[in-house]
Scaffold this motif. Structure first.
Motif, mmCIF file in Angstrom:
data_model
loop_
_atom_site.group_PDB
_atom_site.id
_atom_site.type_symbol
_atom_site.label_atom_id
_atom_site.label_comp_id
_atom_site.label_asym_id
_atom_site.label_seq_id
_atom_site.Cartn_x
_atom_site.Cartn_y
_atom_site.Cartn_z
ATOM 1 N N VAL A 134 8.936 7.013 8.059
ATOM 2 C CA VAL A 134 7.686 6.686 7.378
ATOM 3 C C VAL A 134 7.926 5.506 6.447
ATOM 4 C CG1 VAL A 134 5.893 7.503 5.793
ATOM 5 C CG2 VAL A 134 6.890 9.084 7.475
ATOM 6 N N LEU A 135 7.079 4.495 6.575
ATOM 7 C CA LEU A 135 7.138 3.328 5.691
ATOM 8 C C LEU A 135 6.139 3.518 4.551
ATOM 9 C CD1 LEU A 135 7.823 0.404 4.854
ATOM 10 C CD2 LEU A 135 6.158 -0.379 6.572
ATOM 11 N N ILE A 136 6.623 3.455 3.323
ATOM 12 C CA ILE A 136 5.774 3.565 2.133
ATOM 13 C C ILE A 136 5.573 2.162 1.565
ATOM 14 C CG2 ILE A 136 5.533 4.583 -0.165
ATOM 15 C CD1 ILE A 136 7.745 6.620 0.731
ATOM 16 N N VAL A 137 4.329 1.705 1.503
ATOM 17 C CA VAL A 137 4.020 0.390 0.930
ATOM 18 C C VAL A 137 3.151 0.652 -0.304
ATOM 19 C CG1 VAL A 137 3.200 -1.944 1.373
ATOM 20 C CG2 VAL A 137 4.004 -0.526 3.279
ATOM 21 N N GLU A 138 3.777 0.614 -1.464
ATOM 22 C CA GLU A 138 3.135 1.034 -2.722
ATOM 23 C C GLU A 138 3.864 0.354 -3.870
ATOM 24 O OE1 GLU A 138 1.366 2.228 -5.655
ATOM 25 O OE2 GLU A 138 0.605 3.483 -4.010
ATOM 26 N N ASP A 139 3.116 -0.207 -4.829
ATOM 27 C CA ASP A 139 3.758 -0.951 -5.917
ATOM 28 C C ASP A 139 4.032 -0.110 -7.163
ATOM 29 O OD1 ASP A 139 1.046 -0.741 -6.524
ATOM 30 O OD2 ASP A 139 1.005 -2.638 -7.616
ATOM 31 N N GLU A 140 3.589 1.147 -7.177
ATOM 32 C CA GLU A 140 3.869 2.017 -8.320
ATOM 33 C C GLU A 140 5.118 2.844 -8.024
ATOM 34 O OE1 GLU A 140 0.595 4.062 -10.234
ATOM 35 O OE2 GLU A 140 -0.817 2.919 -9.002
ATOM 36 N N THR A 172 6.417 -7.784 2.059
ATOM 37 C CA THR A 172 7.582 -7.005 2.487
ATOM 38 C C THR A 172 7.146 -5.834 3.373
ATOM 39 O OG1 THR A 172 8.724 -7.567 0.433
ATOM 40 C CG2 THR A 172 9.613 -5.736 1.705
ATOM 41 N N GLY A 173 6.036 -5.214 3.014
ATOM 42 C CA GLY A 173 5.529 -4.103 3.809
ATOM 43 C C GLY A 173 5.202 -4.518 5.229
ATOM 44 N N LEU A 174 4.540 -5.650 5.380
ATOM 45 C CA LEU A 174 4.193 -6.143 6.717
ATOM 46 C C LEU A 174 5.457 -6.455 7.512
ATOM 47 C CD1 LEU A 174 2.070 -7.045 8.782
ATOM 48 C CD2 LEU A 174 2.115 -9.306 7.700
ATOM 49 N N ARG A 175 6.428 -7.089 6.877
ATOM 50 C CA ARG A 175 7.672 -7.430 7.567
ATOM 51 C C ARG A 175 8.389 -6.178 8.065
ATOM 52 N NH1 ARG A 175 12.731 -7.385 5.978
ATOM 53 N NH2 ARG A 175 12.230 -7.236 3.751
ATOM 54 N N LEU A 176 8.497 -5.168 7.193
ATOM 55 C CA LEU A 176 9.156 -3.931 7.596
ATOM 56 C C LEU A 176 8.381 -3.209 8.696
ATOM 57 C CD1 LEU A 176 10.348 -2.513 4.147
ATOM 58 C CD2 LEU A 176 11.764 -3.507 5.954
ATOM 59 N N ALA A 177 7.060 -3.251 8.617
ATOM 60 C CA ALA A 177 6.234 -2.611 9.641
ATOM 61 C C ALA A 177 6.471 -3.236 11.007
ATOM 62 C CB ALA A 177 4.761 -2.707 9.268
ATOM 63 N N LEU A 178 6.645 -4.545 11.039
ATOM 64 C CA LEU A 178 6.856 -5.253 12.301
ATOM 65 C C LEU A 178 8.287 -5.134 12.801
ATOM 66 C CD1 LEU A 178 4.807 -8.497 11.521
ATOM 67 C CD2 LEU A 178 4.117 -6.598 13.011
ATOM 68 N N GLU A 179 9.249 -5.158 11.877
ATOM 69 C CA GLU A 179 10.661 -5.173 12.280
ATOM 70 C C GLU A 179 11.234 -3.787 12.526
ATOM 71 O OE1 GLU A 179 12.772 -7.256 9.252
ATOM 72 O OE2 GLU A 179 11.935 -9.225 9.775
ATOM 73 N N GLU A 180 10.783 -2.791 11.767
ATOM 74 C CA GLU A 180 11.414 -1.472 11.803
ATOM 75 C C GLU A 180 10.678 -0.446 12.664
ATOM 76 O OE1 GLU A 180 14.298 -0.803 10.524
ATOM 77 O OE2 GLU A 180 14.577 -2.756 9.557
ATOM 78 N N SER A 181 9.463 -0.773 13.095
ATOM 79 C CA SER A 181 8.661 0.124 13.942
ATOM 80 C C SER A 181 8.637 1.565 13.427
ATOM 81 C CB SER A 181 9.187 0.100 15.380
ATOM 82 O OG SER A 181 9.088 -1.185 15.922
ATOM 83 N N LEU A 238 2.279 4.586 5.099
ATOM 84 C CA LEU A 238 1.456 4.934 3.944
ATOM 85 C C LEU A 238 1.216 3.640 3.190
ATOM 86 C CD1 LEU A 238 3.280 8.192 2.759
ATOM 87 C CD2 LEU A 238 1.174 8.021 4.095
ATOM 88 N N LEU A 239 -0.029 3.218 3.110
ATOM 89 C CA LEU A 239 -0.344 1.869 2.648
ATOM 90 C C LEU A 239 -1.317 1.875 1.475
ATOM 91 C CD1 LEU A 239 -0.194 -1.249 3.193
ATOM 92 C CD2 LEU A 239 -2.094 -0.928 4.787
ATOM 93 N N ASP A 240 -0.849 1.391 0.326
ATOM 94 C CA ASP A 240 -1.739 1.209 -0.819
ATOM 95 C C ASP A 240 -2.595 -0.028 -0.577
ATOM 96 O OD1 ASP A 240 -2.816 1.693 -3.339
ATOM 97 O OD2 ASP A 240 -1.338 0.434 -4.343
ATOM 98 N N LEU A 241 -3.784 -0.068 -1.157
ATOM 99 C CA LEU A 241 -4.659 -1.238 -0.991
ATOM 100 C C LEU A 241 -4.373 -2.330 -2.004
ATOM 101 C CD1 LEU A 241 -8.176 0.258 -0.151
ATOM 102 C CD2 LEU A 241 -6.535 -0.826 1.383
ATOM 103 N N MET A 242 -4.147 -1.949 -3.258
ATOM 104 C CA MET A 242 -3.949 -2.930 -4.329
ATOM 105 C C MET A 242 -2.465 -3.241 -4.464
ATOM 106 S SD MET A 242 -6.974 -3.583 -5.019
ATOM 107 C CE MET A 242 -6.724 -4.660 -6.426
ATOM 108 N N LEU A 243 -2.029 -4.297 -3.775
ATOM 109 C CA LEU A 243 -0.615 -4.665 -3.738
ATOM 110 C C LEU A 243 -0.431 -6.111 -4.166
ATOM 111 C CD1 LEU A 243 0.197 -3.216 -0.209
ATOM 112 C CD2 LEU A 243 1.117 -2.327 -2.356
ATOM 113 N N PHE A 296 7.428 -2.708 -2.052
ATOM 114 C CA PHE A 296 6.633 -2.721 -3.279
ATOM 115 C C PHE A 296 5.609 -3.859 -3.309
ATOM 116 C CE2 PHE A 296 10.437 -0.342 -4.204
ATOM 117 C CZ PHE A 296 9.970 0.725 -4.944
ATOM 118 N N ASP A 297 5.493 -4.593 -2.193
ATOM 119 C CA ASP A 297 4.466 -5.631 -2.078
ATOM 120 C C ASP A 297 4.043 -5.730 -0.617
ATOM 121 O OD1 ASP A 297 5.879 -8.093 -0.690
ATOM 122 O OD2 ASP A 297 7.293 -7.356 -2.193
ATOM 123 N N GLY A 298 2.890 -6.360 -0.392
ATOM 124 C CA GLY A 298 2.331 -6.408 0.949
ATOM 125 C C GLY A 298 3.135 -7.229 1.942
#
Length: 236
Positions: A7-13, A39-48, A53-58, A35-37
């Protein structure tokens, strides 16, 4: 040894990331954190990952952009939006951009874990059953290929998200039968005994109609039965 689901957690808190990481690992999942969008996008694409889990305000790039770019690149990884926002338009926009579901802060960890399990279980069940069903559902102009998770209309491939394809396939496999929104949440979204917000079904149906129907305002395939739900009409 069976590979752990990720599970990829993309959240800045950080405190929220710590809580999510602890509970996910306790349930046997591996985790990745961003902790930022960007990096989150990169990990989502590279790590499958198996789920995001995606926060909106990043910082760097907001969750809306992350979700849109992910879907634009053809990634159908389940995305569960976590947001503090109460505005209806933000939740609907997230679903419009391809998110599978949303949960609003403050949230119950128990509820969140239940949703994580449901989405991951849904994807696993689809993979397991792909080879055990008749591959092709043929409705003349519309053909659904279950194993390849593709649908074509007049020979042209429809650009459906995984959720849209699952919804279409489920309704088409039970053509003529009316399903309530709650039933679709249980059977397509895989939420057992679901009694919460069902607007995600309406958004998914609307997006599916925009891609499937000649005139989305006058649908011929996915039909609304007022006060009851939706059904697939096979006899056009």
């Amino acid at each position: 040894m069976e590979k752990k689901q990720k599970v990829l957690i993309v959240e800045d808190e950080k405190n929220i990331v710590d809580i999510l990481r602890f509970n996910l690992r306790k349930e046997g999942y591996d985790t990745l954190e961003a902790f930022d969008g960007v990096t989150g996008l990169r990990l989502a694409l590279e790590e499958s990952p198996d789920l995001i889990l995606l926060d909106l305000m990043l910082p760097e790039m907001n969750g809306f952009e992350v979700c849109k770019l992910l879907r634009d690149k053809g990634k159908n990884t389940p995305v569960l939006i976590i947001t503090a926002r109460e505005e209806e338009k933000d939740k609907i926009l997230g679903l419009d951009l391809g998110a599978d579901d949303y949960i609003t802060k403050p949230f119950s960890v128990r509820e969140l874990m239940a949703r994580v399990k449901a989405h991951i279980r849904r994807v696993a069940l689809i993979r397991q059953s792909a080879g055990n069903q008749e591959d092709r559902l043929d409705f003349g102009r519309l053909v659904i290929h279950k194993e390849s998770a593709q649908a074509t209309k007049d020979g042209e491939r429809l650009e459906l998200t995984q959720r849209e394809f699952e919804l279409l396939t489920y309704l088409a496999s039970h053509a003529g039968r009316v399903f309530s929104r709650q039933e679709l949440m249980e059977r397509v979204w895989n939420y057992e005994g679901y009694v919460g917000d069902v607007r995600g079904v309406d958004v998914a149906v609307r997006r599916l109609r925009e891609k499937l129907e000649d005139d989305p305002a006058q649908p011929k395939y996915i039909i609304t039965r007022r006060g009851a739900g939706y059904y697939f009409q096979k006899d056009l």
